[in-house]
Structure formats: C-alpha cells, structure tokens
Design an enzyme around this catalytic site. Structure first.
Site, PDB file in Angstrom:
ATOM      1  CB  THR A  34      23.308   3.069  -4.434  1.00 23.64           C
ATOM      2  OG1 THR A  34      24.405   3.736  -3.727  1.00 23.64           O
ATOM      3  CG2 THR A  34      23.509   1.495  -3.990  1.00 23.64           C
ATOM      4  CB  VAL A  35      19.807   2.354  -7.954  1.00 23.67           C
ATOM      5  CG1 VAL A  35      18.880   1.309  -8.869  1.00 23.67           C
ATOM      6  CG2 VAL A  35      19.147   2.368  -6.390  1.00 23.67           C
ATOM      7  CD  GLU A 150       7.326  -3.787  -9.626  1.00 21.84           C
ATOM      8  OE1 GLU A 150       6.506  -4.317 -10.293  1.00 21.84           O
ATOM      9  OE2 GLU A 150       7.220  -3.568  -8.316  1.00 21.84           O
ATOM     10  N   GLY A 155      11.733  -1.273  -3.175  1.00 21.61           N
ATOM     11  CA  GLY A 155      12.581  -1.808  -3.784  1.00 21.61           C
ATOM     12  C   GLY A 155      12.686  -3.136  -4.828  1.00 21.61           C
ATOM     13  N   GLY A 208      25.594   2.867   7.384  1.00 22.02           N
ATOM     14  CA  GLY A 208      25.264   3.306   5.951  1.00 22.02           C
ATOM     15  C   GLY A 208      23.817   3.320   5.616  1.00 22.02           C
ATOM     16  CD  GLU A 211      20.095   8.759   1.990  1.00 16.38           C
ATOM     17  OE1 GLU A 211      21.106   9.666   2.112  1.00 16.38           O
ATOM     18  OE2 GLU A 211      19.696   8.104   1.191  1.00 16.38           O
ATOM     19  CG  ASP A 222      11.071   6.769   1.223  1.00 15.84           C
ATOM     20  OD1 ASP A 222      11.301   7.314   0.061  1.00 15.84           O
ATOM     21  OD2 ASP A 222      10.954   5.894   1.762  1.00 15.84           O
ATOM     22  CE  LYS A 226      10.083   4.140  -0.825  1.00 12.38           C
ATOM     23  NZ  LYS A 226      10.905   3.657   0.302  1.00 12.38           N
ATOM     24  N   GLY A 323      18.857  -1.181  -1.536  1.00  8.66           N
ATOM     25  CA  GLY A 323      20.119  -1.730  -1.779  1.00  8.66           C
ATOM     26  C   GLY A 323      20.390  -1.934  -3.248  1.00  8.66           C
TER      27      GLY A 323
END
Ligand code: HSE
Length: 455
Positions: A34-35, A150, A155, A208, A211, A222, A226, A323
């Site tokens: 995706t990224v 970054e 995100g 979506g 997960e 997660d 961070k 995203g």
C-alpha cells in the site's frame, strides 16, 4: 536514460548514464504494498516539483517485492523488480533505500546492510525502530548516514520532524497521542452508533481498515511502538515496548461509553508520555478525556498528537494517520530531505533522534503503581441495601475519594451497575481497593478506566 527515471515529460536534457549523472538521486524501494505504491505514485505525480525543489530528479532504480507482482496498474518495468533485496540495497548506483517491508526481519538486516554500504535509509517501520532503533541509529551514525522515519508515527502527520526540530527550542512536558487509527475508528463507531466492540471491529475489518488479525492494533501494541519513538524525541530517553504499560480496547463496552458520556467524557485509546521531573511515564490504554477537549473531536481513522511544551504551551498535530498517499507523503518528505543533504554534501541525520548518537539512553520509567489518575469504576453489584456503602468504605480505606456516583434504576436482573468517578489516586491504591472489593459477596464484577482530566 536510466531505468525508472522519474523526471518531467518535457525534460530536454540529453540522456545520461546511471553512474555519472549528479542530477539524479537513485531510490530503491523495499516493499511495494500500500505505502510503497503510494511512494511510486508520488514520485511520478510530483516529479517536476521534486526536480525543482531538489535541482535533481529522482530515479526509481529498483523495487524489491516479495510477490514480484506489484500492482500492474503501476506499470513498473519488470527489469526494475527483484526478489533479491539484499543485492539491491548494496547496488553501487543506489543512494537511498526505502524500507517498507515492515516487521523485524529481513527489514532490520537489510537496513543495516544498506547503511554499511553507504546508503541513506527511509522507513515507516515503527515496530523495528521501537525494538531495534538503538542498533539502527548507532549504525547510521557510525556510517555517517541518515535514517528518515517520519512515516512511522502518525502516518502523514508530521510529528517526528516537529518534535525533533520545530519544538527543539523548548522542553516537552507531556505528549498525548491518538496514534492508532484502527482503535480510534472502532471507538468512534461504538460512540456514535452505540455498537458493541465486536461489531465495530467486524465493520472495521470489512471496510479494510482493520487487519484480519487485528491484535497488534486493538491490544495497543502498535500505539506502544509509536510511543517509544515519541518518548525518545520528546525526552531524549530510549524506551523499548516491553517497558510501556499497554492495554488495548477489546474490553471496552457500549455501556462504558454511555456512562462516560453521562459523566462528560469520551473514551480514546491514548499513548501518554509525561516527564515527571526525570521520571518518565509511558503508557497506552483506553482513557476517558473531557468531551470538550480537542482530542475528543478526533474521530474515525484520524490521528492527533497533543504536545505540552513548557514555554509554548499546548499544540496539536492532526491528520490522516494511515492510508496510501498520506503515509507516502511522509516517506517522500524524508527522501527529499535526505536527497537535499546528499546533494549539498552535508551529513543529514546526525541528530535523527534530536540528540547526538550515544546521548539517548535508557531512562527512569515510572511504575504504573506510582502513576496518579482519576478513575471511572463500574461494578456489577447485587441490588441490596448497603452495597454502595460497602464499596465506598473499601475505597475510603485505600485513600480513594469518590467524586460522583451513578446508580441506575432497579433493572430486571439481580445485579445493577454502580458507576463511580474518583478523585486522583495512585494506581497502587486502586488495585488494592479493587482486590478487596472483589472479595465482597455482593459485588459480582468490576472494571475501571483511567481518566485524564487535565491534559
Ligand atoms: N495500523 C495502524 C493504525 C496504521 O491503525 O493506525 C499503521 O501505523
């Protein structure tokens, strides 16, 4: 012209060979999910702008993808694609390696190999940096190379650079982050539609957003990864995920959300870090925050990081925390910054964490028992005289003062919810009180949520 040359359509310069053109910065991409796809799209879409900003063009020189089949819609030339990332990261023509595999291995080994081969590295991999960041940043410093990260927190929200640079002139006192879009979205649906957790999670999976195995997100891991990076940037302290108190949102009920509303609060999964005179608080858990607070309005998959700085006061950074294109913008910003340094012949990234290599050390982390909060308490108790008094007396014995109580009308069952909000108390006292209350025959169950009243 070299393989993936991403310059403007109207460029008129003559073709050049890959090894001699100083006007090209060559990028290798590890992972075209995706990224990664987003990075390819931005490299193409903004090629002219990047060339103007940099005085050189980016050249996507190689893509390592496990599937060997990145999205055909990208139209990547097959000769760019390899299943051999280890060879790609040491290829002499590559300048910058963008690691988007995620996870620990092979990402860790590939990043180390790339740095040792003189490449700069850009990554979105918070799990890797939280667990092994010390090794990676030390290697980067030793090799005189940069690590851009970054995209690893928030995100597309530029919080890494903000803490490292924009706020560098001030002392940070506290950081409160909504840094997991999956949890924030689930809690928003539960709050707005009155949905139970399991249904909200299912909806998130169907859309979506979550997960298939959502554990890392919903159990707070997660966010804890961070938070480790935020703590290092804000306080110069090295922190590993194992030292972050981590509790997810899977036990939050629709009833808790309703009572929170009645008490004037919203429930958010917060990643919280505070510097209490050198003792660092670092915790991730569902938190009740006042409904009038800015963070309470951060809904859906959005992220926000609210920073309290000593001289500046509070600031908040808000935007899309995940995203394709939002996260790719953060990756691109790192690529561009590193490319600028390379072209200027300067060494970017010497202070990637805001401190010289070696100055970031493990710090003193406060035990949860010593953390002081206000609390929301929910007891399911038998509907009989003396229940409230019995609970209140245990709380009193443990020096926990009650601020307000909600007791519902008599229901159909044999138990009723008893809801309390307390004043501030150390968590040690609360745990002792809850253990004593669990022994009361008239109380069937209890649950609590920490309140941050003055954030
Ligand atoms: N899974 C993360 C989230 C996005 O839900 O916010 C990637 O960091």
């Amino acid at each position: 012209m070299p393989a993936g040359h991403l310059t403007t359509k109207h460029r008129t310069e003559p073709a050049v060979t890959a090894h001699t053109d100083a006007r090209l910065v060559r990028v290798a991409l590890l992972g075209c999910g995706t990224v990664g796809e987003g990075v390819v799209r931005l490299l193409r879409r903004n090629a002219e702008m990047f060339e103007r900003k940099l005085g050189a063009a980016f050249d996507l020189a190689g893509v390592a993808d496990r599937s060997l089949r990145p999205n055909p819609a990208l139209g990547l030339e097959s000769r760019l694609i390899t299943r051999d990332p280890a060879s790609l990261v040491i290829r002499p023509d590559i300048d910058i390696v963008v690691e988007l595999f995620g996870g620990q291995e092979p990402a860790r080994s590939l990043m180390l190999k790339a740095l040792e081969a003189g490449k700069d590295v850009v990554t979105a991999n918070k799990a890797l940096l939280a667990e092994n960041g010390d090794e990676i940043f030390r290697t980067a410093a030793k090799c005189g190379r940069a690590v851009g990260f970054e995209a690893s927190v928030g995100g597309g929200v530029p919080i890494i650079r903000t803490l490292r640079e924009a706020l560098a002139g001030d002392r940070q006192l506290a950081v409160y982050g909504i840094v997991n879009g999956t949890c924030n979205s689930i809690l928003s649906v539960m709050t707005e539609a009155g949905t139970e957790f399991e249904d909200a999670l299912r909806q998130a999976q169907e859309s979506g957003l979550a997960e298939a195995d959502p554990t890392l997100d919903i159990e707070g891991h997660d966010a804890a990864h961070k938070l480790c990076l935020l703590v290092t940037l804000a306080f110069g302290v090295l922190l590993k995920p194992a030292r972050v108190f981590t509790e997810g949102i899977s036990r939050i009920t629709r009833a808790d959300i309703n009572y929170a509303r009645q008490l004037g609060y919203t429930i958010k999964l917060l990643a919280i870090a505070k510097d209490d005179n050198g003792a660092i608080e670092a915790r991730v858990h569902p938190t009740m925050i006042p409904r009038r607070h800015l963070l309470a309005d951060v809904a859906g998959a959005f992220n926000a990081i609210y920073v309290h700085s000593e001289a500046l006061g509070p600031t908040m950074y808000y935007g899309q925390g995940a995203g394709q294109l939002p996260t790719a913008t953060a990756v691109m910003a790192d690529i561009l910054e590193i490319a600028r340094h390379r072209r200027a012949g300067s060494r970017g990234g010497a202070h990637a964490l805001g401190y010289p290599a070696g100055a970031v050390r493990p710090g003193s982390i406060k035990r949860m028992d010593d953390v002081v909060c206000e609390y929301y308490l929910r007891f399911m108790a038998r509907d009989q005289p003396g229940v409230l008094g019995a609970i209140a007396s245990v709380l009193g014995r443990n020096r926990i003062s009650i601020a307000s109580v909600i007791q519902q009308e008599r229901g159909v069952g044999s138990t009723v919810p008893v809801i309390m909000r307390t004043h501030e108390a150390p968590e040690r006292n609360l745990k002792r009180a809850l253990m004593a209350i669990a022994k009361l025959k008239m109380v069937e169950s209890s649950a609590f949520i920490r309140i941050e009243e003055r954030l």
